[in-house]
Design an enzyme around this catalytic site. Structure first.
Site, PDB file in Angstrom:
ATOM      1  N   TYR A   1     -19.225  59.025  39.036  1.00 57.63           N
ATOM      2  CA  TYR A   1     -18.372  59.291  40.213  1.00 57.63           C
ATOM      3  C   TYR A   1     -18.817  58.457  41.416  1.00 57.63           C
ATOM      4  CZ  TYR A   1     -15.993  62.340  43.672  1.00 57.63           C
ATOM      5  OH  TYR A   1     -15.209  62.851  44.674  1.00 57.63           O
TER       6      TYR A   1
ATOM      7  N   LYS B   1     -16.648  55.599  43.290  1.00 57.68           N
ATOM      8  CA  LYS B   1     -16.303  55.730  44.713  1.00 57.68           C
ATOM      9  C   LYS B   1     -16.883  54.577  45.532  1.00 57.68           C
ATOM     10  CE  LYS B   1     -13.925  59.576  44.439  1.00 57.68           C
ATOM     11  NZ  LYS B   1     -12.469  59.555  44.675  1.00 57.68           N
TER      12      LYS B   1
HETATM   13  P1  NDP Z   1      -8.452  68.400  42.917  1.00 58.64           P
HETATM   14  O1  NDP Z   1      -9.201  68.496  41.641  1.00 58.64           O
HETATM   15  O2  NDP Z   1      -8.165  69.629  43.695  1.00 58.64           O
HETATM   16  O3  NDP Z   1      -7.067  67.622  42.672  1.00 58.64           O
HETATM   17  C1  NDP Z   1      -7.071  66.427  41.939  1.00 58.64           C
HETATM   18  C2  NDP Z   1      -5.674  65.845  41.960  1.00 58.64           C
HETATM   19  O4  NDP Z   1      -5.685  64.639  41.195  1.00 58.64           O
HETATM   20  C3  NDP Z   1      -4.651  66.769  41.337  1.00 58.64           C
HETATM   21  O5  NDP Z   1      -3.438  66.638  42.041  1.00 58.64           O
HETATM   22  C4  NDP Z   1      -4.508  66.207  39.935  1.00 58.64           C
HETATM   23  O6  NDP Z   1      -3.202  66.486  39.441  1.00 58.64           O
HETATM   24  C5  NDP Z   1      -4.685  64.702  40.192  1.00 58.64           C
HETATM   25  N1  NDP Z   1      -5.131  63.979  39.013  1.00 58.64           N
HETATM   26  C6  NDP Z   1      -6.311  64.085  38.353  1.00 58.64           C
HETATM   27  N2  NDP Z   1      -6.329  63.252  37.308  1.00 58.64           N
HETATM   28  C7  NDP Z   1      -5.142  62.604  37.305  1.00 58.64           C
HETATM   29  C8  NDP Z   1      -4.565  61.628  36.466  1.00 58.64           C
HETATM   30  N3  NDP Z   1      -5.208  61.145  35.394  1.00 58.64           N
HETATM   31  N4  NDP Z   1      -3.320  61.181  36.751  1.00 58.64           N
HETATM   32  C9  NDP Z   1      -2.651  61.660  37.822  1.00 58.64           C
HETATM   33  N5  NDP Z   1      -3.145  62.577  38.655  1.00 58.64           N
HETATM   34  C10 NDP Z   1      -4.380  63.051  38.396  1.00 58.64           C
HETATM   35  O7  NDP Z   1      -9.266  67.338  43.810  1.00 58.64           O
HETATM   36  P2  NDP Z   1      -9.467  67.227  45.390  1.00 58.64           P
HETATM   37  O8  NDP Z   1      -8.181  67.476  46.076  1.00 58.64           O
HETATM   38  O9  NDP Z   1     -10.663  67.989  45.771  1.00 58.64           O
HETATM   39  O10 NDP Z   1      -9.872  65.691  45.509  1.00 58.64           O
HETATM   40  C11 NDP Z   1      -8.929  64.673  45.844  1.00 58.64           C
HETATM   41  C12 NDP Z   1      -9.697  63.376  46.022  1.00 58.64           C
HETATM   42  O11 NDP Z   1     -10.696  63.543  47.029  1.00 58.64           O
HETATM   43  C13 NDP Z   1     -10.436  62.916  44.757  1.00 58.64           C
HETATM   44  O12 NDP Z   1     -10.374  61.527  44.652  1.00 58.64           O
HETATM   45  C14 NDP Z   1     -11.858  63.364  45.024  1.00 58.64           C
HETATM   46  O13 NDP Z   1     -12.784  62.573  44.316  1.00 58.64           O
HETATM   47  C15 NDP Z   1     -11.946  63.150  46.516  1.00 58.64           C
HETATM   48  N6  NDP Z   1     -13.008  63.908  47.141  1.00 58.64           N
HETATM   49  C16 NDP Z   1     -12.998  65.284  47.128  1.00 58.64           C
HETATM   50  C17 NDP Z   1     -14.022  65.996  47.740  1.00 58.64           C
HETATM   51  C18 NDP Z   1     -14.068  67.474  47.767  1.00 58.64           C
HETATM   52  O14 NDP Z   1     -15.077  68.017  48.282  1.00 58.64           O
HETATM   53  N7  NDP Z   1     -13.067  68.187  47.280  1.00 58.64           N
HETATM   54  C19 NDP Z   1     -15.149  65.299  48.381  1.00 58.64           C
HETATM   55  C20 NDP Z   1     -15.068  63.871  48.341  1.00 58.64           C
HETATM   56  C21 NDP Z   1     -14.015  63.216  47.747  1.00 58.64           C
HETATM   57  P3  NDP Z   1      -2.846  66.790  37.896  1.00 58.64           P
HETATM   58  O15 NDP Z   1      -4.023  67.525  37.302  1.00 58.64           O
HETATM   59  O16 NDP Z   1      -1.594  67.566  37.995  1.00 58.64           O
HETATM   60  O17 NDP Z   1      -2.629  65.446  37.304  1.00 58.64           O
END
Ligand code: NDP
Length: 255
Positions: free
Chosen positions: A162, A166
Site C-alpha cells: 500500500y 501510494k
Molecule cells: P473504502 O474501503 O471505504 O471504499 C473504497 C472504494 O473503492 C469503494 O467505493 C469501492 O467500491 C472502491 N473500489 C475498491 N476496489 C475497486 C475496484 N477494483 N474497482 C472499482 N472500485 C473499487 O475506502 P476509503 O473511502 O476509506 O478510501 C478511499 C481512498 O482513500 C483509498 O484510495 C484509500 O487508500 C485512501 N485513504 C483512506 C484512508 C482512510 O483512513 N480511510 C487514509 C488514507 C488514504 P466497490 O467495492 O463497490 O467497487
C-alpha cells in the site's frame, strides 16, 4: 446528461469522474462536487450503491450518472471513462480515489497481495490519467487528483504494498503535472491521514487512540475533510496549483 455550454452561460458544467464513489471518501467527494455544481460520474464495482447515490444527488437538484467499472482491469476502467465522455460530452475533473488494502508484515506478504494492491491503487491511476488527459486536452482544461495516503509519505509497518503504491502516486502525479501543464491540466495529490470509513473500521481501539494522540487537532478525520480539499484542488481557481501533495491528516505527520 451534462449541460452543454451556451453563449449566455460562460461557465460550462464541469464533469467529474470519481472512482470509489460507492462509499467512504469517494462518496463524500461526489456529494461535495455535486453540491458545487459539477456533473458527477460515480464509478465503482457495485451498481446498487452507485444508483442510490446518483438518485440522491439528482433528487436534491444535482447532476449525476454512474459507471460500473473494475479499476484493476485496464479495459473496464478505460471503457468506463470513454463511455462517460461520450454521454456527458466532456471530462474536466478526474478523482482517482478507489483503493484497497491487503496488509501484512513484509515477511508474510505474498507476491499476489503486493501485485494486486499496486495494480488497484497505482496502475489504475496511470490508466485513468492516460485516457482522461486526452479528453481534457481537447477541452484545454483538466483537474486530476490522486488520493494517496500518509502511509506513502512516511511508510507504515504492515503496508509495504500500500505504501509503495501510494508513494508511486506522488511520482505519477508530478509527471502528469509536467507533461500536461501547458495544456491547462493540473495534477495534484491529496494524502489523507486516518479517516473514519469502512477501510479503517476494523482497526483496534488502541491503534485509533494512538493515532488520535498524534493528531494536532485532537480528532480523527472524516470523509468530508478530504472532500473539502478535493473541492478546492479541482476548482477552476486552483489553476496555479500543480504537482503538489496536500496532506490532510489533522497534523498527524507534519512531514
Ligand atoms: P473504502 O474501503 O471505504 O471504499 C473504497 C472504494 O473503492 C469503494 O467505493 C469501492 O467500491 C472502491 N473500489 C475498491 N476496489 C475497486 C475496484 N477494483 N474497482 C472499482 N472500485 C473499487 O475506502 P476509503 O473511502 O476509506 O478510501 C478511499 C481512498 O482513500 C483509498 O484510495 C484509500 O487508500 C485512501 N485513504 C483512506 C484512508 C482512510 O483512513 N480511510 C487514509 C488514507 C488514504 P466497490 O467495492 O463497490 O467497487
Amino acid at each position: 446528461m451534462a449541460d452543454s455550454a451556451s453563449s449566455s452561460s460562460p461557465a460550462p458544467t464541469r464533469v467529474a469522474f470519481i472512482t470509489g464513489a460507492s462509499r467512504g471518501i469517494g462518496k463524500a467527494i461526489a456529494l461535495r462536487l455535486a453540491r458545487d455544481g459539477r456533473h458527477v460520474v460515480l464509478a465503482a464495482r457495485s451498481e446498487g450503491p452507485l444508483k442510490d447515490l446518483a438518485a440522491q444527488i439528482i433528487a436534491s437538484g444535482g447532476k449525476a450518472s454512474i459507471a460500473v467499472v473494475d479499476i484493476a482491469d485496464s479495459k473496464s476502467l478505460t471503457d468506463g471513462i470513454t463511455k462517460a465522455v461520450a454521454e456527458c460530452g466532456r471530462l474536466d475533473i478526474l478523482v482517482n480515489n478507489a483503493g484497497i488494502t491487503k496488509d501484512n508484515l513484509m515477511l508474510r506478504m505474498t507476491d499476489e497481495d503486493f501485485d494486486s494492491v499496486i495494480t488497484t491503487n497505482l496502475k489504475s491511476a496511470f490508466v485513468a490519467c492516460r485516457v482522461a488527459s486526452r479528453e481534457m486536452m481537447r477541452g484545454k482544461f483538466g483537474r486530476i487528483v490522486n488520493i494517496a495516503s500518509t502511509s506513502g509519505i512516511i511508510g507504515n509497518a504492515g503496508q509495504a504494498n500500500y505504501a509503495a503504491a501510494k508513494a508511486g502516486l506522488l511520482g505519477l502525479t508530478k509527471t502528469v503535472a509536467r507533461e500536461f501543464g501547458s495544456k491547462g491540466i493540473t495534477a495534484n495529490v491529496v494524502a489523507p491521514g486516518y479517516i473514519e470509513t469502512d477501510m479503517t473500521a476494523g482497526l483496534p481501539a488502541e491503534i485509533k487512540d494512538g493515532i488520535l494522540k498524534m493528531c494536532a487537532v485532537r480528532r480523527l478525520g472524516v470523509a468530508d475533510d478530504i472532500a473539502a480539499a478535493v473541492a478546492y484542488v479541482t476548482s477552476d481557481e486552483a489553476g496555479f496549483l500543480t504537482g503538489q501533495t496536500l496532506i490532510v491528516d489533522g497534523g498527524m505527520t507534519m512531514a
